[in-house]
Design a protein around this motif. Structure first.
Motif: not given
Length: 172
Positions: A152-165, A139-142, A57-58
């Motif tokens: 498991h949902l990651t803390v950071h959303d990596y979908e495009t435009c998720s990083n508002t900064a 995911e495959e390893a898990y 998960l890390g």
């Protein structure tokens, strides 16, 4: 560093994450045969499946954070290398294409990843590369380690435009 990163520390260190990524064998220019990358991702998932679940998960958390960091307008608005739209104008990256190109940057290793940050011209050669398989390694390893689907949902959303900064013109 964003506030989420300051509050959450994944079980896997960055050094260990990049050591595992190096097992993919992608060259610094990111050029690798897609079939080879798919096989390398499967091999890495099998290796990662031998680790404790917290490390699996890390790995997913580190991957998500690396992709999130690259989710910036300066990279996402670059045209796809070698493609033109009808009429000869630059061909824009799609949301999925941009995500897969960011995955290709990560797959190319730490040195390439760090060299790209702040340098859109260094990201440009990755706009025509798609390393979607990298997104599914943890995911495959898990699933291999636990016999269960990874939800498991990651803390950071990596979908495009998720990083508002990274996309200030889109911030509301």
């Amino acid at each position: 560093m964003d506030p989420v990163s300051e509050q959450y520390r994944p079980a896997m260190s960055w050094d260990r994450f990049w050591q595992l990524i190096d097992r993919l064998g992608v060259t610094e220019d990111g050029r690798v045969d897609c079939a080879d990358l798919d096989d390398a991702c499967e091999d890495l998932a099998a290796t990662l499946a031998e680790e404790p679940v917290e490390q699996i998960l890390g790995f997913g958390e580190r991957l998500a954070e690396a992709l999130f960091t690259l989710d910036r307008a300066e990279f996402g608005t670059l045209p796809v290398l070698g493609l033109t739209a009808p009429g000869g104008s630059p061909f824009p990256q799609s949301d999925d294409g941009f995500l897969y190109s960011r995955a290709a940057v990560v797959a190319a290793g730490r040195r390439t990843y760090e060299s790209v940050l702040g340098h859109p011209e260094r990201f440009a050669p990755f706009t025509d590369l798609h390393a979607e398989a990298v997104l599914h390694i943890h995911e495959e390893a898990y699933e291999q380690a636990t016999g269960e689907e990874c939800d498991h949902l990651t803390v950071h959303d990596y979908e495009t435009c998720s990083n508002t900064a990274g996309w200030p013109e889109l911030a509301r």
